[in-house]
Write a protein that holds these residues in place. Structure first.
Motif, PDB file in Angstrom:
ATOM      1  N   PRO A 233       0.817  -1.211   0.000  1.00 47.71           N
ATOM      2  CA  PRO A 233       0.000   0.000   0.000  1.00 47.71           C
ATOM      3  C   PRO A 233       0.855   1.268   0.000  1.00 47.71           C
ATOM      4  O   PRO A 233       1.949   1.305   0.580  1.00 47.71           O
ATOM      5  N   ALA A 234       0.334   2.283  -0.662  1.00 47.69           N
ATOM      6  CA  ALA A 234       0.877   3.633  -0.551  1.00 47.69           C
ATOM      7  C   ALA A 234      -0.275   4.517  -0.099  1.00 47.69           C
ATOM      8  O   ALA A 234      -1.236   4.732  -0.842  1.00 47.69           O
ATOM      9  N   ILE A 235      -0.200   4.989   1.134  1.00 38.13           N
ATOM     10  CA  ILE A 235      -1.277   5.781   1.729  1.00 38.13           C
ATOM     11  C   ILE A 235      -0.981   7.262   1.521  1.00 38.13           C
ATOM     12  O   ILE A 235       0.082   7.749   1.924  1.00 38.13           O
ATOM     13  N   VAL A 236      -1.904   7.977   0.880  1.00 40.48           N
ATOM     14  CA  VAL A 236      -1.726   9.406   0.623  1.00 40.48           C
ATOM     15  C   VAL A 236      -2.818  10.157   1.388  1.00 40.48           C
ATOM     16  O   VAL A 236      -4.007  10.039   1.071  1.00 40.48           O
ATOM     17  N   LEU A 237      -2.406  10.920   2.397  1.00 40.67           N
ATOM     18  CA  LEU A 237      -3.359  11.661   3.228  1.00 40.67           C
ATOM     19  C   LEU A 237      -3.434  13.122   2.790  1.00 40.67           C
ATOM     20  O   LEU A 237      -2.577  13.611   2.053  1.00 40.67           O
ATOM     21  N   LYS A 238      -4.465  13.818   3.255  1.00 43.82           N
ATOM     22  CA  LYS A 238      -4.770  15.143   2.723  1.00 43.82           C
ATOM     23  C   LYS A 238      -3.709  16.196   3.058  1.00 43.82           C
ATOM     24  O   LYS A 238      -3.660  17.242   2.398  1.00 43.82           O
ATOM     25  N   ASP A 239      -2.847  15.944   4.046  1.00 44.71           N
ATOM     26  CA  ASP A 239      -1.794  16.905   4.365  1.00 44.71           C
ATOM     27  C   ASP A 239      -0.473  16.574   3.686  1.00 44.71           C
ATOM     28  O   ASP A 239       0.562  17.158   3.990  1.00 44.71           O
ATOM     29  N   ALA A 240      -0.486  15.636   2.721  1.00 44.66           N
ATOM     30  CA  ALA A 240       0.740  15.225   2.025  1.00 44.66           C
ATOM     31  C   ALA A 240       1.164  16.279   1.010  1.00 44.66           C
ATOM     32  O   ALA A 240       0.369  17.096   0.549  1.00 44.66           O
ATOM     33  N   ASP A 241       2.442  16.230   0.650  1.00 44.48           N
ATOM     34  CA  ASP A 241       2.949  16.964  -0.512  1.00 44.48           C
ATOM     35  C   ASP A 241       2.511  16.163  -1.736  1.00 44.48           C
ATOM     36  O   ASP A 241       3.149  15.174  -2.113  1.00 44.48           O
ATOM     37  N   LEU A 242       1.411  16.561  -2.353  1.00 46.57           N
ATOM     38  CA  LEU A 242       0.799  15.734  -3.391  1.00 46.57           C
ATOM     39  C   LEU A 242       1.649  15.639  -4.646  1.00 46.57           C
ATOM     40  O   LEU A 242       1.674  14.598  -5.309  1.00 46.57           O
ATOM     41  N   GLU A 243       2.335  16.704  -5.000  1.00 43.01           N
ATOM     42  CA  GLU A 243       3.185  16.665  -6.188  1.00 43.01           C
ATOM     43  C   GLU A 243       4.307  15.645  -5.995  1.00 43.01           C
ATOM     44  O   GLU A 243       4.577  14.820  -6.872  1.00 43.01           O
ATOM     45  N   LEU A 244       4.962  15.705  -4.852  1.00 38.48           N
ATOM     46  CA  LEU A 244       6.042  14.757  -4.574  1.00 38.48           C
ATOM     47  C   LEU A 244       5.503  13.338  -4.478  1.00 38.48           C
ATOM     48  O   LEU A 244       6.115  12.389  -4.994  1.00 38.48           O
ATOM     49  N   ALA A 245       4.368  13.179  -3.834  1.00 35.94           N
ATOM     50  CA  ALA A 245       3.786  11.845  -3.714  1.00 35.94           C
ATOM     51  C   ALA A 245       3.453  11.273  -5.080  1.00 35.94           C
ATOM     52  O   ALA A 245       3.732  10.097  -5.367  1.00 35.94           O
ATOM     53  N   ALA A 246       2.873  12.072  -5.964  1.00 39.13           N
ATOM     54  CA  ALA A 246       2.524  11.595  -7.301  1.00 39.13           C
ATOM     55  C   ALA A 246       3.778  11.238  -8.092  1.00 39.13           C
ATOM     56  O   ALA A 246       3.821  10.211  -8.784  1.00 39.13           O
ATOM     57  N   ASP A 247       4.799  12.074  -8.003  1.00 40.37           N
ATOM     58  CA  ASP A 247       6.062  11.778  -8.697  1.00 40.37           C
ATOM     59  C   ASP A 247       6.619  10.431  -8.254  1.00 40.37           C
ATOM     60  O   ASP A 247       7.004   9.587  -9.070  1.00 40.37           O
ATOM     61  N   THR A 248       6.679  10.227  -6.950  1.00 39.08           N
ATOM     62  CA  THR A 248       7.354   9.059  -6.384  1.00 39.08           C
ATOM     63  C   THR A 248       6.532   7.791  -6.587  1.00 39.08           C
ATOM     64  O   THR A 248       7.076   6.737  -6.945  1.00 39.08           O
ATOM     65  N   ILE A 249       5.231   7.874  -6.356  1.00 41.03           N
ATOM     66  CA  ILE A 249       4.392   6.686  -6.508  1.00 41.03           C
ATOM     67  C   ILE A 249       4.322   6.251  -7.968  1.00 41.03           C
ATOM     68  O   ILE A 249       4.362   5.049  -8.274  1.00 41.03           O
ATOM     69  N   ALA A 250       4.242   7.195  -8.883  1.00 43.57           N
ATOM     70  CA  ALA A 250       4.244   6.847 -10.313  1.00 43.57           C
ATOM     71  C   ALA A 250       5.537   6.127 -10.678  1.00 43.57           C
ATOM     72  O   ALA A 250       5.524   5.100 -11.375  1.00 43.57           O
ATOM     73  N   LEU A 251       6.668   6.651 -10.211  1.00 44.95           N
ATOM     74  CA  LEU A 251       7.951   6.001 -10.502  1.00 44.95           C
ATOM     75  C   LEU A 251       8.002   4.610  -9.888  1.00 44.95           C
ATOM     76  O   LEU A 251       8.424   3.644 -10.539  1.00 44.95           O
ATOM     77  N   SER A 252       7.549   4.486  -8.634  1.00 45.48           N
ATOM     78  CA  SER A 252       7.558   3.195  -7.963  1.00 45.48           C
ATOM     79  C   SER A 252       6.790   2.152  -8.752  1.00 45.48           C
ATOM     80  O   SER A 252       7.183   0.989  -8.825  1.00 45.48           O
ATOM     81  N   ARG A 253       5.686   2.587  -9.386  1.00 44.95           N
ATOM     82  CA  ARG A 253       4.829   1.617 -10.069  1.00 44.95           C
ATOM     83  C   ARG A 253       5.389   1.150 -11.398  1.00 44.95           C
ATOM     84  O   ARG A 253       4.959   0.104 -11.907  1.00 44.95           O
ATOM     85  N   VAL A 254       6.322   1.891 -11.993  1.00 47.42           N
ATOM     86  CA  VAL A 254       6.809   1.495 -13.317  1.00 47.42           C
ATOM     87  C   VAL A 254       8.266   1.053 -13.326  1.00 47.42           C
ATOM     88  O   VAL A 254       8.747   0.594 -14.360  1.00 47.42           O
ATOM     89  N   ILE A 255       8.986   1.194 -12.229  1.00 51.90           N
ATOM     90  CA  ILE A 255      10.357   0.689 -12.194  1.00 51.90           C
ATOM     91  C   ILE A 255      10.347  -0.795 -12.551  1.00 51.90           C
ATOM     92  O   ILE A 255       9.523  -1.561 -12.069  1.00 51.90           O
ATOM     93  N   ASN A 256      11.262  -1.176 -13.427  1.00 46.25           N
ATOM     94  CA  ASN A 256      11.357  -2.580 -13.862  1.00 46.25           C
ATOM     95  C   ASN A 256      10.035  -3.062 -14.461  1.00 46.25           C
ATOM     96  O   ASN A 256       9.642  -4.225 -14.286  1.00 46.25           O
ATOM     97  N   ALA A 257       9.346  -2.140 -15.177  1.00 46.43           N
ATOM     98  CA  ALA A 257       8.033  -2.434 -15.772  1.00 46.43           C
ATOM     99  C   ALA A 257       7.037  -2.937 -14.728  1.00 46.43           C
ATOM    100  O   ALA A 257       6.161  -3.747 -15.011  1.00 46.43           O
ATOM    101  N   GLY A 258       7.183  -2.424 -13.502  1.00 45.44           N
ATOM    102  CA  GLY A 258       6.268  -2.808 -12.433  1.00 45.44           C
ATOM    103  C   GLY A 258       6.528  -4.176 -11.843  1.00 45.44           C
ATOM    104  O   GLY A 258       5.757  -4.649 -11.008  1.00 45.44           O
ATOM    105  N   GLN A 259       7.624  -4.809 -12.239  1.00 43.98           N
ATOM    106  CA  GLN A 259       7.925  -6.179 -11.802  1.00 43.98           C
ATOM    107  C   GLN A 259       8.830  -6.142 -10.567  1.00 43.98           C
ATOM    108  O   GLN A 259       9.991  -6.544 -10.600  1.00 43.98           O
TER     109      GLN A 259
END
Length: 456
Positions: A233-259
């Motif tokens: 899980p990646a939990i994103v709460l309303k007080d998060a830095d949303l831009e940074l969270a989106a950058d990092t979670i997107a990268l996490s999901r596609v590294i190694n084609a998501g494998q």
């Protein structure tokens, strides 16, 4: 034969012979013989070997990376980074093993009492295809520095990578037999685990396969470390830095084609920011470039095998059929190779296929939570417990981390493995730890020594 299909072209790349029972037994005996002298070497002597191997990896980075790109489709940029990370792991344990294994003095009724950490013998590492160099050194660097010898049973889809790793030790002038490549067909693994000269097992792979390995190791009364699947899980709460969270979670999901076992797989977003965060995530996921992994501008290559793509497509189809909304991807493309597009699913519930099963591919699923408490409840509602991330104010994140059922929690950052820090899971994500000071302790004999005469 270990037959390899190039995942980019779908064509046969090469074939390697698998060992028969006689050859396997000879290699295991060689590992046991080598242990007799390797366990007597100093930490400095062991470190010299690991450091020479690391130097060779850095010098041969381009060639070694190309092997991963060809055999399992890793984009060349990521493959080069993996070679450097494997070298770092070797260097880290070369530098720190002596400190990690310093005997521990304990007070008792003895004149002196302490615990010393002694090697066990040949350790069998059963490794997956998704990070051929990193996972091999995550296994062998601490084991070798502890004085064990290593039998590397690599995945049958990356035999050239396995051969290259063993060759690095030969090039480095390592003592013969301290690390053997053990190219076995899957049917032969059981006999290797049961072999009386194999003293411990390290396994990285699926939960189903890990269950079988655990049963075999337990039946033979051998210690084992299991690093298995995840639905992190990646939990994103309303007080998060949303831009940074989106950058990092997107990268996490596609590294190694998501494998990746520790990729963000279930993105749980607090309701007030859900729609905005989905748009941020969609923009970033849509920008990744899929294509030939040999092209240095490619972000996402093919999946490693056709059957993996078939499973991923089923998981996506079943999730959409259950009511999820597909904003990106969601189909098997035409053309050669085992490509699957970056996919974004929303309106996902935790009882849908993409949440109940591990998705091994570039598929991001977003769930909505009313508040932080419900987000944690959703995060823990899984049979897995490998890693998690929380995006919120840092002190609040540290407080919530205690409630997360996972072996690793990252607050406001990318979930990753690091040779300095322990990694591993709970529940069906496995047991034991790799890396850090804890990882090197998994395959040693914690021997208590009591020196008398005793004191009154």
């Amino acid at each position: 034969m270990l037959k390899v299909i190039n995942p980019t072209s779908g064509q046969t790349l090469h074939s390697y012979p698998a060992l028969d029972a006689t050859a396997m037994g000879a290699i295991i005996r060689s590992s046991h013989t080598a242990f007799g002298s390797w366990c007597q070497t100093s930490f400095k002597e062991r470190a010299d070997v690991l450091n020479r191997v690391a130097i060779l990896m850095r010098e041969q980075e381009t060639r070694l990376a190309q092997l991963m790109t060809l055999e399992m489709g890793k984009p060349v940029r990521e493959a080069r980074g993996e070679v450097r990370k494997a070298a770092w792991c070797a260097e880290h344990y070369a530098a720190h093993a002596a400190d990690y294994l310093t005997p521990l003095t304990l007070q008792s009724d003895a004149r002196r009492s302490y615990v010393q950490y002694l090697p066990l013998g040949p350790v069998l590492g059963i490794l997956p295809w998704n990070a051929p160099f990193w996972l091999a050194f995550r296994f062998c660097a601490p084991a070798l520095m502890a004085g064990n010898t290593c039998l590397m049973k690599h995945d049958p889809h990356v035999p050239a990578c396995a051969e290259a790793i063993a060759d690095l030790f030969e090039q480095a002038g390592a003592p013969a037999g301290i690390l053997h490549n053990l190219p076995l067909a899957t049917a032969s693994i059981e006999s290797a685990i049961r072999h009386p000269l194999v003293r411990a097992i390290s396994f990285t792979g699926s939960s189903a396969a890990g269950s079988r390995v655990a049963a075999l190791a337990a039946a033979a009364i051998k210690p084992a470390v299991l690093e298995l699947g995840g639905s992190d899980p990646a939990i994103v709460l309303k007080d998060a830095d949303l831009e940074l969270a989106a950058d990092t979670i997107a990268l996490s999901r596609v590294i190694n084609a998501g494998q990746s076992c520790i990729a963000a797989k279930r993105i749980i977003v607090e309701a007030p920011i859900h729609d905005h965060f989905v748009e941020l995530l969609k923009t970033r996921l849509a920008a990744f470039k899929s294509g030939d992994p040999a092209d240095p501008t490619t972000d996402i290559g093919p999946l490693a095998r056709e059957d993996l793509r078939t499973v991923l497509a089923r998981q996506v189809d079943e999730t959409i059929a259950a009511g999820a909304r597909c904003l990106l991807g969601g189909y098997i493309p035409e053309g050669t190779g085992f490509f699957y597009p970056v996919t974004l699913l929303t309106n996902v519930r935790n009882d849908m296929t993409a949440c109940r099963e591990e998705t091994f591919g570039p598929v991001a699923v977003v769930l909505q939570a009313d508040n932080a408490e419900q987000a944690v409840q959703i995060a823990n509602d899984t049979e897995y417990g490998l890693a998690a991330s929380i995006w919120t104010e840092h002190s609040r994140g540290e407080s919530l981390a205690r409630d997360i059922e996972a072996g690793q929690v990252v607050i406001n950052g990318l979930v990753k493995t690091d040779p300095r820090l322990p990694s591993g899971g709970i529940k069906r994500s496995g047991y034991g730890r790799e890396l850090g000071p804890q990882g090197i302790m998994e395959f040693v004999n914690l021997q208590q020594v009591w020196v008398g005469p005793g004191r009154d």
